[in-house]
Design an enzyme around this catalytic site. Sequence first.
Site, mmCIF file in Angstrom:
data_model
loop_
_atom_site.group_PDB
_atom_site.id
_atom_site.type_symbol
_atom_site.label_atom_id
_atom_site.label_comp_id
_atom_site.label_asym_id
_atom_site.label_seq_id
_atom_site.Cartn_x
_atom_site.Cartn_y
_atom_site.Cartn_z
ATOM 1 N N ASP A 17 -35.010 -69.728 -74.901
ATOM 2 C CA ASP A 17 -35.312 -69.848 -73.474
ATOM 3 C C ASP A 17 -36.318 -70.984 -73.295
ATOM 4 O O ASP A 17 -37.508 -70.758 -73.078
ATOM 5 C CB ASP A 17 -35.890 -68.523 -72.967
ATOM 6 N N GLU A 88 -28.462 -74.616 -64.785
ATOM 7 C CA GLU A 88 -28.579 -73.863 -63.534
ATOM 8 C C GLU A 88 -28.243 -74.691 -62.301
ATOM 9 O O GLU A 88 -28.613 -75.858 -62.177
ATOM 10 C CB GLU A 88 -30.003 -73.308 -63.400
ATOM 11 N N LYS A 124 -25.409 -71.469 -64.669
ATOM 12 C CA LYS A 124 -26.323 -70.407 -64.231
ATOM 13 C C LYS A 124 -26.386 -70.367 -62.711
ATOM 14 O O LYS A 124 -26.584 -71.388 -62.049
ATOM 15 C CB LYS A 124 -27.732 -70.644 -64.781
ATOM 16 N N THR A 148 -28.021 -65.097 -63.260
ATOM 17 C CA THR A 148 -29.426 -64.926 -63.599
ATOM 18 C C THR A 148 -30.175 -64.207 -62.486
ATOM 19 O O THR A 148 -29.624 -63.918 -61.424
ATOM 20 C CB THR A 148 -30.055 -66.301 -63.911
ATOM 21 N N PHE A 170 -33.443 -59.408 -66.198
ATOM 22 C CA PHE A 170 -34.824 -59.745 -66.528
ATOM 23 C C PHE A 170 -35.602 -58.494 -66.911
ATOM 24 O O PHE A 170 -35.381 -57.415 -66.367
ATOM 25 C CB PHE A 170 -35.491 -60.435 -65.344
#
Length: 309
Positions: A17, A88, A124, A148, A170
């Site tokens: 990440d 993303e 994403k 996400t 998350f």
Amino acid sequence: MMNKLDQLRAMTDVVADTGDIGAIERLQPQDATTNPSLLLKAAQMPRFENLIATVKAGKYSESVSCDQFSVAVGAEIINLIPGRISTEVDARLSFDTQATVLKARELMALYDKRGIGSERILIKIAATWEGIRAAEILEREGIQCNLTLVFGFAQAQACADAGVFLISPFVGRILDWYLANTDLKVTQPSEDPGVQSVIRIYDHYKNHGYDTVVMGASFRNVGEVEALAGCDRLTISPDLMEAMSENHDTLARALMPTTSTLNAPPPLTEEGFRWQTNEDAMVTDKLSDGIRRFAADQVSLEHILLRDH
């Protein structure tokens, strides 16, 4: 005895990440993922000075400059990993299905110009209702997606209904909310509401035969990671990966895949999705906060890329 990071790799695909190329070279993850916040950090690293200059010289518009930079960083990362890079879509498009679809296609076209095939890329998208609908369209086109900012079960259910390739539920941000807004005390990872959320999603997917990949994200400590050992994938920051690589204790598997035995529930309707999301203050707060933060970092990145034009 293998270190804990290597033990984790034996049961879970480990994803970096980060946009830090040096960390990726050092830690050798299977996949990597970026977002506007990580790209903003990358843009301030000496390693990317030449890339920033190249993008500036192109005199692109704000959004195109960011696309060029994010794909260029993604292309560098692709050279270092065997798997995929997640790139993303602009968070400001989170409530516009068609604009999200168009932006995803544009990002894929930029990768294609660099000779990077779609099998190496995940797009994403924030897991809003509109984002999930965009992903449904893209998946049918062969563009696989990573949804996400997943904080709630309704988001996970809607993603599975849509045939999304992968979701990023998350963990740490859920814990953040409960510590800030309730009297919750967490003394061990099993009490962590973020960990509990991912376990619920993982078990639901496996029990009902969904193909959607579960990739836990947003970790605050090693304990959260270890409590999800065995999850399909985990995207972990370099500092936590390094901490695990220095620990040679035994890592027990926490999540086990099961054979599907239950029929899938009826698809979640838009009304049901919006109501369930509205009823959970944590989900409502963290989803909107996450979108705002990514959008703000996107703007900051645009300012860097357009400075001195």
